[in-house]
Design a protein around this motif. Structure first.
Motif, PDB file in Angstrom:
ATOM      1  N   THR A   1      34.714  10.177  26.672  1.00 35.50           N
ATOM      2  CA  THR A   1      33.696   9.143  26.902  1.00 35.50           C
ATOM      3  C   THR A   1      32.357   9.535  26.287  1.00 35.50           C
ATOM      4  OG1 THR A   1      33.198  10.118  29.056  1.00 35.50           O
ATOM      5  CG2 THR A   1      34.660   8.214  29.039  1.00 35.50           C
TER       6      THR A   1
ATOM      7  N   ARG B   1      36.043   4.143  24.372  1.00 27.72           N
ATOM      8  CA  ARG B   1      35.539   5.218  25.237  1.00 27.72           C
ATOM      9  C   ARG B   1      35.130   4.696  26.613  1.00 27.72           C
ATOM     10  NH1 ARG B   1      31.248   7.060  21.137  1.00 27.72           N
ATOM     11  NH2 ARG B   1      30.240   7.855  23.007  1.00 27.72           N
ATOM     12  N   SER B   2      34.519   3.534  26.651  1.00 30.84           N
ATOM     13  CA  SER B   2      34.057   3.043  27.950  1.00 30.84           C
ATOM     14  C   SER B   2      35.189   2.363  28.724  1.00 30.84           C
ATOM     15  CB  SER B   2      32.881   2.083  27.774  1.00 30.84           C
ATOM     16  OG  SER B   2      33.230   1.038  26.897  1.00 30.84           O
TER      17      SER B   2
ATOM     18  N   SER C   1      35.179   4.637  18.952  1.00 29.23           N
ATOM     19  CA  SER C   1      34.424   3.425  19.283  1.00 29.23           C
ATOM     20  C   SER C   1      33.958   3.449  20.736  1.00 29.23           C
ATOM     21  CB  SER C   1      35.292   2.177  19.045  1.00 29.23           C
ATOM     22  OG  SER C   1      36.294   2.088  20.037  1.00 29.23           O
ATOM     23  N   LYS C   2      32.774   2.898  20.954  1.00 28.83           N
ATOM     24  CA  LYS C   2      32.240   2.847  22.319  1.00 28.83           C
ATOM     25  C   LYS C   2      33.124   1.990  23.212  1.00 28.83           C
ATOM     26  CE  LYS C   2      27.471   4.025  21.490  1.00 28.83           C
ATOM     27  NZ  LYS C   2      26.293   3.580  20.755  1.00 28.83           N
TER      28      LYS C   2
END
Lengths: 218, 95
Positions: free
Chosen positions: A125, A148-149, A144-145
């Motif tokens: 993350t 990860r989120s 990519s965010k």
């Protein structure tokens, strides 16, 4: 499992963003021309000052990009055919990899095993921690965010977008690679491994299986 | 010697530190179970500011129930999450 919310306000079709030829570098619409120019000029200056040998940067890049999936796949194939090696791999991934002549550059390698009861999924993350020395560079979606989120918050929904539906009876265990460990998923083997060559078995292993976003069709 | 052992219940402290602490906000204040002691490592809080000579700190893999981390977790109640926590961010949890 509760019903999936199909009205997700920002669905990301992760799977469709993935192709075998995907770029390792995420570029904006205009490409990275400016960064490339700066890098070229900087490299020229460092070479001129004798801080960098000509070609050294390319060699380093090659070193980073050389380890590929085949190393991780070899570890998995050996574990599938050799139960003692499997045990050692699960106990200490780095030591077990050394047995096969592989140098794991990261501090430690934690190998997590998929079983009929548990499915493992790896994410970082905080950034993009990944066992690069045995898998090469991570795919762009891993960085990519969005991945990860969401992978820590709604892993089954994310896996569904990868085309993988985990049955309710199977626990999903997410590993957030936030600090000094690096992770490798040991996928479940094919139904039949007896008499099969290790090299053929290694060929069945995909990168996504080692991250946990895919499984071997059994 | 590790202060915590596999199977022990711990609470992640919320030390309110800024910067590169490597303890995700979503686990702070939550109770989990130690899975493994991973050894000792340089503290990322020191490394982030260029201090490679600081004290080493113990690091553990800690497992949480997803339903404990996210009040609205709706996927499956047995799902878990494992992440790494440095020792100075942990305290024993009772009950």
């Amino acid at each position: 499992m509760a019903e999936r919310d199909t009205t997700d306000p920002c669905p990301l079709p992760l799977r469709t963003a993935y192709t075998a030829q995907e770029s390792l570098v995420v570029e904006d619409d205009a490409g990275n021309a400016e960064a490339a120019r700066i890098t070229t000029i900087l490299e020229g200056m460092l070479v001129a000052k004798g801080l960098l040998a000509k070609g050294e940067a390319d060699q380093e890049i090659e070193k980073i990009e050389t380890p590929g999936l085949h190393l991780g796949a070899r570890l998995v194939a050996r574990a599938w055919v050799d139960p003692d090696f499997r045990n050692r791999l699960l106990a200490d991934g780095k030591l077990a990899a050394a047995e096969l002549g592989m140098k794991v550059g990261e501090a430690q390698l934690v190998v997590v095993e998929n079983t009929p009861d548990v499915h493992n999924l790896i994410v970082c993350t905080l950034c993009s921690c990944y066992p690069r020395s045995i898998l090469g560079q991570p795919p762009s979606w891993y960085i990519s965010k969005t991945y990860r989120s969401r992978a820590v918050r709604e892993p089954r929904t994310v896996l569904h977008e990868f085309g993988l539906d985990i049955p309710e009876a199977v626990r999903v265990r997410v590993h957030d690679s936030n600090a000094d460990m690096r992770y490798l998923v040991l996928p479940m083997p094919p139904a039949e491994t007896v008499g099969r060559h290790e090299i053929d078995l290694a060929g069945l292993v995909s990168r996504d299986m080692l991250i946990g976003t895919a499984v071997l069709q059994r | 010697m590790p202060l915590f052992h596999a199977g022990e219940r711990i609470r992640v402290l919320d030390l309110g530190k800024a910067g590169h602490v490597r303890i995700p906000a979503y686990v702070r204040g939550h109770v989990g179970t130690v899975v493994q002691f991973c050894g000792v490592f340089l503290n990322p809080e020191d490394l982030a500011i260029g201090n490679a000579g600081g004290r080493v700190v113990g690091c553990y893999r800690v497992e949480f129930l997803q339903t404990d981390l996210w009040t609205d977790y709706s996927e499956y109640p047995d799902d878990t999450l494992v992440t790494e926590i440095y020792e100075h961010w942990m305290e024993p949890a009772h009950g």
